[in-house]
Structures are given as C-alpha cells and as structure tokens.
Design a protein around this motif. Structure first.
Motif, PDB file in Angstrom:
ATOM      1  N   ASP A 134      29.936  41.297  61.171  1.00 24.00           N
ATOM      2  CA  ASP A 134      30.028  39.919  61.660  1.00 24.00           C
ATOM      3  C   ASP A 134      31.435  39.700  62.188  1.00 24.00           C
ATOM      4  O   ASP A 134      32.412  40.047  61.527  1.00 24.00           O
ATOM      5  CB  ASP A 134      29.738  38.950  60.500  1.00 24.00           C
ATOM      6  CG  ASP A 134      29.765  37.486  60.935  1.00 24.00           C
ATOM      7  OD1 ASP A 134      29.447  37.198  62.108  1.00 24.00           O
ATOM      8  OD2 ASP A 134      30.105  36.631  60.089  1.00 24.00           O
ATOM      9  N   ASN A 163      34.163  39.727  59.246  1.00 22.73           N
ATOM     10  CA  ASN A 163      33.783  39.402  57.869  1.00 22.73           C
ATOM     11  C   ASN A 163      32.270  39.335  57.737  1.00 22.73           C
ATOM     12  O   ASN A 163      31.678  38.363  58.147  1.00 22.73           O
ATOM     13  CB  ASN A 163      34.405  38.081  57.423  1.00 22.73           C
ATOM     14  CG  ASN A 163      34.077  37.770  55.971  1.00 22.73           C
ATOM     15  OD1 ASN A 163      33.773  38.680  55.193  1.00 22.73           O
ATOM     16  ND2 ASN A 163      34.119  36.508  55.613  1.00 22.73           N
ATOM     17  N   PRO A 164      31.646  40.361  57.193  1.00 18.06           N
ATOM     18  CA  PRO A 164      32.287  41.504  56.561  1.00 18.06           C
ATOM     19  C   PRO A 164      32.507  42.696  57.490  1.00 18.06           C
ATOM     20  O   PRO A 164      31.762  42.914  58.430  1.00 18.06           O
ATOM     21  CB  PRO A 164      31.266  41.902  55.491  1.00 18.06           C
ATOM     22  CG  PRO A 164      29.942  41.579  56.100  1.00 18.06           C
ATOM     23  CD  PRO A 164      30.193  40.347  56.943  1.00 18.06           C
TER      24      PRO A 164
END
Ligand code: ADP
Ligand code: MG
Length: 231
Positions: free
Chosen positions: A225, A212-213
């Motif tokens: 991430d 995420n993302p």
C-alpha cells in the motif's frame, strides 16, 4: 528515473495531487517490488485481473478521499474469482455511503501477500521545514499509530544508515527471527529505504510518501500500500 518523471507529470496534470493510480508504478520505476495486480473501473475488468493472478486476491477501493481504506471496509482480503463482482459492488457502495461525493478512481485488484511469514513495516518520507526530507522506518500495518515504533534519518540515507534504521526500532528482534520465526529479508528493507530516499531526493515535488505496509518476508519485501502527496 525518466519513467518516474513521466508518472509524476501525469499526476500533476490531473490536478489531483493525492494518491492516484500511479503510486505503484512510481515505486516500480525505482525497483521497489509491488504485488502483481492492477487498478480497474469496472467489475468485468476486475475479474479479468483476478483470473490472471494465482489464488485468491485482495480488492481495495481507490479514492483520494479515502485515506484509511480498511476503516470503511474498503479492503477485502482473500476474494475468490466467484466473489469478485460482489466484492466490487460492495466496495463502491461502502465508499459512497462513507462520502457520497467521493472521487472514486476505481478498485485495485492485488495478489495476496502471505502475512503469516511476514512482518508489516512502514517506510515513509515527510518534508521537514528545518531538516528537509525525513525518512521514517518502523513497524507498520494498522498498529503504526498506536505503537509509534519508528526511527528517522535525513535523506539521502546511506546503506549503513538504512541498516541502522532496521536495527534500532523496538521491534527489531521480530525482523531477525524471534520465537522460532524465520528471519525476514532485512537487506531488502535496507534497499527499499535507500531506493525511496533516492526517489524523494530526485523529485522534490513529492511532499509526502508512505509505504504502509511494506511486508517483509523471509525471501523479499512487497510494497502493498502506498500513499503519496505531490506539490
Ligand atoms: P489501508 O492502509 O488504507 O487501510 P492497506 O492496503 O494498507 O489499506 O490494507 C490494510 C491491511 O490489509 C494491510 O495492512 C494488510 O494487513 C492487509 N492487506 C492489504 N493488502 C494486502 C495484500 N495484498 N495481501 C495481504 N494482506 C493485505
Ligand atoms: Mg495501509
């Protein structure tokens, strides 16, 4: 798969089962694209990594005690080479102010991903006591909790199930090009969901994993991430 096993063993030996420097390597081992970059623990090394990357970079604090980096100002976007030293010191200071005894593993220096043409999505897995590994897909970034635009399938997911996931979220039209925007690489998303599904199927020790993302771009996807918890 062998490389993934070695990476997970390192995490277990360190007795620090959250996040870790290895999370990006793990994705890489399963063929999931990650931005160029590295994690370093001094400013001179940070500059060296930044200089290898074309253009400005993103710098982030890496600590198992800081789960939401941007909440504490732990993500700096668009850092030029001249600003790397200051950014490094500032990230460490912010982390220390937030939690004086935080275990700080270092600073991640990362290539910038062009968010103007991209859509931030989330691909994750949670082990459900009843259903087993549950794959999640949805709209990502910092709004994920607010919008709750997500969909789930039990792993391992087939290609058609992964494809369905990209079609059934509310934001699906955004992925396929709305308001004159270019459509993003939905087959790249589908492939990422499947690869992640394979990874968590191969390694039951992974309890939780979130990309995420996952930035979906017109010509590919980038896992920017990742957060992971192992048994
Ligand atoms: P956290 O989720 O812990 O706050 P992230 O690494 O997800 O930290 O960064 C927060 C946000 O910063 C991302 O959702 C994205 O909007 C932006 N960002 C992070 N890394 C990059 C990158 N390499 N290129 C462009 N934007 C980024
Ligand atoms: Mg994030």
């Amino acid at each position: 798969r062998e490389r993934a096993r070695e990476i997970l063993e390192t995490v277990e030996e360190r007795d620090d089962t959250r996040l870790g420097v290895e999370a990006m390597d793990l994705l890489d081992a399963y063929g999931i694209e990650t931005p160029q970059g590295d994690i370093v623990d001094d400013p001179a090394d940070a500059l060296e990594v930044a200089e290898e990357i074309e253009g400005n970079v993103v710098m982030k604090i890496v600590s198992p005690d800081i789960l939401h980096k941007s909440d504490i100002g732990g993500v700096k976007v668009g850092v030029s080479d001249e600003d790397v030293y200051d950014a490094y010191e500032d990230l460490i200071t912010r982390a220390r102010n937030y939690q004086p005894d935080a275990n700080i593993l270092g600073v991640q220096v990362q290539e910038m991903v062009d968010l103007d043409d991209g859509v931030e999505t989330i691909v994750g897995m949670n082990r459900d006591p009843q259903f087993g590994p549950l794959m999640m897909f949805g709209l990502g970034g910092i709004f994920v909790e607010i919008l709750e635009d997500t969909t789930f399938r039990v792993a391992p997911v087939s290609e058609s199930e992964a494809d369905e996931m990209t079609r059934e979220i509310d934001a699906a039209p955004l992925l396929r090009g709305a308001r004159g925007r270019e459509p993003v690489d939905t087959s790249g998303i589908t492939e990422t969901i499947q690869r992640l599904s394979q990874l968590v199927t191969d390694f039951p020790a992974i309890l939780e994993l979130d990309i995420n993302p996952l930035v979906a771009l017109p010509d590919g996807v980038q896992a920017v991430d990742v957060r992971l918890t192992v048994d």
